[in-house]
Design an enzyme around this catalytic site. Structure first.
Site, PDB file in Angstrom:
ATOM      1  N   ILE A 125       0.867  -1.176   0.000  1.00  0.00           N
ATOM      2  CA  ILE A 125       0.000   0.000   0.000  1.00  0.00           C
ATOM      3  C   ILE A 125       0.902   1.224   0.000  1.00  0.00           C
ATOM      4  O   ILE A 125       1.675   1.457   0.927  1.00  0.00           O
ATOM      5  CB  ILE A 125      -0.911  -0.009   1.236  1.00  0.00           C
ATOM      6  CG1 ILE A 125      -1.772  -1.274   1.241  1.00  0.00           C
ATOM      7  CG2 ILE A 125      -1.784   1.242   1.277  1.00  0.00           C
ATOM      8  CD1 ILE A 125      -2.459  -1.541   2.557  1.00  0.00           C
TER       9      ILE A 125
ATOM     10  N   HIS B 265      -0.361   6.536   6.297  1.00  0.00           N
ATOM     11  CA  HIS B 265       0.130   6.579   7.688  1.00  0.00           C
ATOM     12  C   HIS B 265      -0.814   7.336   8.617  1.00  0.00           C
ATOM     13  O   HIS B 265      -0.419   7.711   9.726  1.00  0.00           O
ATOM     14  CB  HIS B 265       1.538   7.180   7.776  1.00  0.00           C
ATOM     15  CG  HIS B 265       2.502   6.581   6.797  1.00  0.00           C
ATOM     16  ND1 HIS B 265       2.693   5.225   6.691  1.00  0.00           N
ATOM     17  CD2 HIS B 265       3.318   7.149   5.869  1.00  0.00           C
ATOM     18  CE1 HIS B 265       3.594   4.982   5.750  1.00  0.00           C
ATOM     19  NE2 HIS B 265       3.979   6.135   5.238  1.00  0.00           N
TER      20      HIS B 265
END
Length: 214
Positions: free
Chosen positions: A42, A112
């Site tokens: 990802i 994140h």
């Protein structure tokens, strides 16, 4: 050639990784080399890490990268597939499984952000291979408010993962911790600086036999 040597001598697409991640990758990914596996990364960025995984894991590995940036589509090549979509969208994630099958390894190097980390994990972890790996990295953002993190933020991915340690020991908690899918299908959790690795697996028999002479 190990991953660190591969990184240092890389003259192909750009790779951006913290140096101390490489021993972590080696420790957990080496058993998967030269096997027929499917990997999901990802966050594509410049495409270099997709190439690195292909070189390290070998010709039998199918490498899939996802990103929200349509320009990342250009990083496709034989054995490397790129799909454009939101990592926190369950319909998009399901479409990847429908297309490529069960993932053996998931590496979350995406936004994140706490909400994305949590939603992606909640959807994908139960759906990866029964002996697969789930690697979440760059988790220093779990301490940064601009990413939804914070030391005492209960929804930070680090704090969520801390609570999952008790799930590993649910069978020994004398009823204080509910045994759920995670408890029954997780072999271990490894915590590192900015990285957490989840190992899928089961313990079919919990026993502590003795051998030898007393």
């Amino acid at each position: 050639m190990n991953l660190w040597q591969d990184f240092k001598t890389n003259d192909k697409k750009l790779i951006h990784k913290w140096m101390h991640y490489f021993p972590i990758y080696e420790r957990h990914l080496a058993p998967f080399r030269n096997r027929t596996i499917t990997v999901l990364e990802i966050g594509v960025f410049k495409g270099g890490s997709l190439q690195m995984w292909q070189r390290f894991l070998g010709p039998l590995a199918t490498i899939v990268g996802i990103d929200i940036n349509p320009e990342c589509k250009q990083h496709e090549e034989p054995g490397i597939h790129v799909r454009i979509g939101d990592q926190s969208d369950p319909q998009f994630l399901q479409s990847l499984i429908d297309e490529f099958g069960t993932f053996d390894i998931v590496i979350d190097d995406g936004s994140h952000r706490m909400l994305h980390l949590q939603k992606t994990f909640e959807f994908l972890y139960p759906r990866i291979a029964k002996n697969g790996l789930y690697i979440a990295e760059d988790l220093h953002t779990c301490y940064w408010p601009e990413y939804g993190g914070g030391l005492d933020q209960p929804d930070s991915f680090v704090n969520i993962s801390k609570s999952l340690v008790d799930k590993l020991n649910a069978e020994h908690s004398r009823g204080h911790v509910e045994s759920d899918f995670f408890a029954r299908h997780t072999f271990g959790i490894s915590f590192y600086d900015s990285v957490i690795v989840f190992e899928r697996g089961t313990i079919p028999v919990r026993a502590a036999p003795t051998t030898g002479h007393g």
